[in-house]
Every structure is written in structure tokens, then in C-alpha cells.
Write a protein that holds these residues in place. Structure first.
Motif, PDB file in Angstrom:
ATOM      1  N   ASP A   1       0.577  -1.168   0.194  1.00  0.00           N
ATOM      2  CA  ASP A   1      -0.168  -0.023  -0.133  1.00  0.00           C
ATOM      3  C   ASP A   1       0.609   1.130   0.178  1.00  0.00           C
ATOM      4  O   ASP A   1       0.467   2.429  -0.381  1.00  0.00           O
ATOM      5  N   SER A   2       2.300   1.231   0.221  1.00  0.00           N
ATOM      6  CA  SER A   2       2.868   2.227   0.387  1.00  0.00           C
ATOM      7  C   SER A   2       3.475   2.668  -1.209  1.00  0.00           C
ATOM      8  O   SER A   2       3.737   1.516  -1.999  1.00  0.00           O
ATOM      9  N   SER A   3       3.752   3.692  -1.459  1.00  0.00           N
ATOM     10  CA  SER A   3       4.356   4.050  -2.756  1.00  0.00           C
ATOM     11  C   SER A   3       5.561   3.471  -2.933  1.00  0.00           C
ATOM     12  O   SER A   3       6.532   3.285  -2.056  1.00  0.00           O
ATOM     13  N   ASN A   4       5.931   3.441  -4.183  1.00  0.00           N
ATOM     14  CA  ASN A   4       7.320   2.707  -4.648  1.00  0.00           C
ATOM     15  C   ASN A   4       7.698   1.263  -4.060  1.00  0.00           C
ATOM     16  O   ASN A   4       8.734   1.157  -3.655  1.00  0.00           O
ATOM     17  N   THR A   5       6.577   0.542  -3.609  1.00  0.00           N
ATOM     18  CA  THR A   5       6.934  -0.794  -2.790  1.00  0.00           C
ATOM     19  C   THR A   5       6.032  -1.763  -3.552  1.00  0.00           C
ATOM     20  O   THR A   5       4.593  -1.275  -3.807  1.00  0.00           O
ATOM     21  N   GLU A   6       6.678  -2.997  -3.678  1.00  0.00           N
ATOM     22  CA  GLU A   6       5.972  -4.063  -4.479  1.00  0.00           C
ATOM     23  C   GLU A   6       6.161  -5.254  -3.548  1.00  0.00           C
ATOM     24  O   GLU A   6       7.255  -5.463  -3.172  1.00  0.00           O
ATOM     25  N   VAL A   7       4.901  -5.987  -3.259  1.00  0.00           N
ATOM     26  CA  VAL A   7       5.150  -7.482  -2.444  1.00  0.00           C
ATOM     27  C   VAL A   7       5.082  -8.415  -3.651  1.00  0.00           C
ATOM     28  O   VAL A   7       4.142  -8.485  -4.380  1.00  0.00           O
ATOM     29  N   LEU A   8       6.242  -9.191  -3.671  1.00  0.00           N
ATOM     30  CA  LEU A   8       6.365 -10.299  -4.557  1.00  0.00           C
ATOM     31  C   LEU A   8       6.298 -11.643  -4.110  1.00  0.00           C
ATOM     32  O   LEU A   8       6.664 -11.701  -2.948  1.00  0.00           O
ATOM     33  N   VAL A   9       5.777 -12.455  -4.939  1.00  0.00           N
ATOM     34  CA  VAL A   9       5.656 -13.906  -4.568  1.00  0.00           C
ATOM     35  C   VAL A   9       6.253 -14.630  -5.853  1.00  0.00           C
ATOM     36  O   VAL A   9       6.160 -14.336  -6.861  1.00  0.00           O
ATOM     37  N   ALA A  10       7.068 -15.853  -5.274  1.00  0.00           N
ATOM     38  CA  ALA A  10       7.376 -16.994  -6.267  1.00  0.00           C
ATOM     39  C   ALA A  10       6.294 -17.869  -6.022  1.00  0.00           C
ATOM     40  O   ALA A  10       6.026 -18.463  -4.879  1.00  0.00           O
ATOM     41  N   VAL A  11       5.574 -18.223  -7.238  1.00  0.00           N
ATOM     42  CA  VAL A  11       4.544 -19.228  -7.199  1.00  0.00           C
ATOM     43  C   VAL A  11       4.868 -20.391  -8.210  1.00  0.00           C
ATOM     44  O   VAL A  11       5.420 -20.289  -9.295  1.00  0.00           O
ATOM     45  N   SER A  12       4.377 -21.574  -8.016  1.00  0.00           N
ATOM     46  CA  SER A  12       4.119 -22.703  -8.692  1.00  0.00           C
ATOM     47  C   SER A  12       2.847 -23.128  -8.657  1.00  0.00           C
ATOM     48  O   SER A  12       2.247 -23.727  -7.766  1.00  0.00           O
ATOM     49  N   GLY A  13       2.197 -22.875  -9.828  1.00  0.00           N
ATOM     50  CA  GLY A  13       0.598 -23.074  -9.948  1.00  0.00           C
ATOM     51  C   GLY A  13       0.175 -22.268  -8.973  1.00  0.00           C
ATOM     52  O   GLY A  13       0.234 -20.942  -9.020  1.00  0.00           O
TER      53      GLY A  13
END
Length: 172
Positions: free
Chosen positions: A49-61
Motif C-alpha cells: 500500500d506504500s508508494s514505490n513498494t511491491e510485494v512479490l511472490v514466487a509461485v508454482s501453480g
């Protein structure tokens, strides 16, 4: 494996994974010792929700293998020490890989994804922090070209946290 932004429906799963990973690290502060830190981990997806911030995930299926928080502007980084004052830099924090996905290259893939994002964002370096309890990750970061940067070190409620930088101009 695919790396992408976390979905709303995955927020709780990612938070649970973060808490499990960090609370199982030998020598790392426990939820009782640093309850606010673990509250932040449990709600890690809210950092997006903060600017210039991204929460990333590594997924398999549909399965989340790991996650990380990427900051294209260090002002949003949220750590102690001098890291938030760094200019022309990106950073990432809170990298975690599920126990069953360890050894599959998930941490390295998430790190390389952040390196690519930092380059795309036009920053000159990528900043991270790690601890003695995360020696496995520490070694991976060094193999990828990160260098210790003692000026970024700080204490989090008495717990030593160590800074690293990766020059994106020399990194290929």
C-alpha cells in the motif's frame, strides 16, 4: 516458477509463511521478543500500500514458494540505520522461502528479479540487510555480487542487522 505481485487472496498465506520462516531461524528474535516485527511479517502484503513498494511472490501453480518486498525508493524501505536516506538506490527486505521449497532456487530467483527491477527503475545500486541467523542467504547474496556495507549496519532492538550493496553499474 513464476514471480509476480501478491494477490489479495494470498495475503494471509504469505504472512503465515513469513512468520513461520523467520520464527524458525536459529538465533533470530522470537515473536515474544519482537512482537511488532512479527505483526509486520504477518501483514507483509499490506506494505504494498506504500508508494514505490511491491510485494512479490514466487509461485508454482497456486502454491506460494516464497516472497519478498521490493522498494524502488529507499525512503519507503522502513529499516533502521541510514538505508532510508540512500539516493538512486532500490532495496528489498523480508525475503522468505517456504521450508518445502528450499534448495529449488527460489531465493535466488526472487533476488535476481529484484536486481532486474532495480535496473529497470534506473537506480545505481540495490541495498539489502541480513543477519547472522540468515547465513545461507548471506552467502547467496555475496555470490550474486553484493558487498558488505558497514555504513548500513544497525541494531534492531539490540539485534545486529548487516547491510549489503550491489552496484548495478558493474552487475551484468
Amino acid at each position: 516458477m513464476t514471480i509476480r505481485s501478491v494477490l489479495k487472496k494470498e495475503k494471509q498465506v504469505l504472512g503465515k509463511l513469513m512468520v513461520e520462516v523467520y520464527s524458525s531461524l536459529p538465533g533470530f528474535p522470537t515473536p515474544d521478543e519482537q512482537p511488532e516485527y512479527y505483526k509486520m511479517l504477518a501483514n507483509v502484503a499490506d506494505l504494498a500500500d506504500s508508494s514505490n513498494t511491491e510485494v512479490l511472490v514466487a509461485v508454482s501453480g497456486e502454491k506460494i514458494l516464497g516472497g519478498v518486498v521490493y522498494f524502488s525508493d529507499m525512503a519507503q524501505y522502513g529499516s533502521g540505520g541510514t538505508a532510508t536516506q540512500q539516493k538512486n538506490a532500490s532495496g528489498f527486505r523480508l525475503l522468505a522461502v517456504s521450508e518445502e521449497a528450499r534448495g529449488l532456487g527460489v531465493g535466488k530467483a526472487l533476488t535476481n528479479y529484484c536486481i532486474g527491477k532495480a535496473k529497470t527503475d534506473g537506480n545505481k545500486e540495490l541495498i539489502i540487510h541480513t543477519t547472522e541467523a540468515m547465513k545461507l542467504a548471506w552467502g547467496m547474496y555475496e555470490k550474486l555480487g553484493f558487498k558488505r556495507s558497514m555504513d548500513l549496519d544497525f541494531l534492531q532492538k539490540g539485534f545486529p542487522v548487516f547491510g549489503f550493496r550491489l552496484s548495478l553499474q558493474s552487475h551484468i
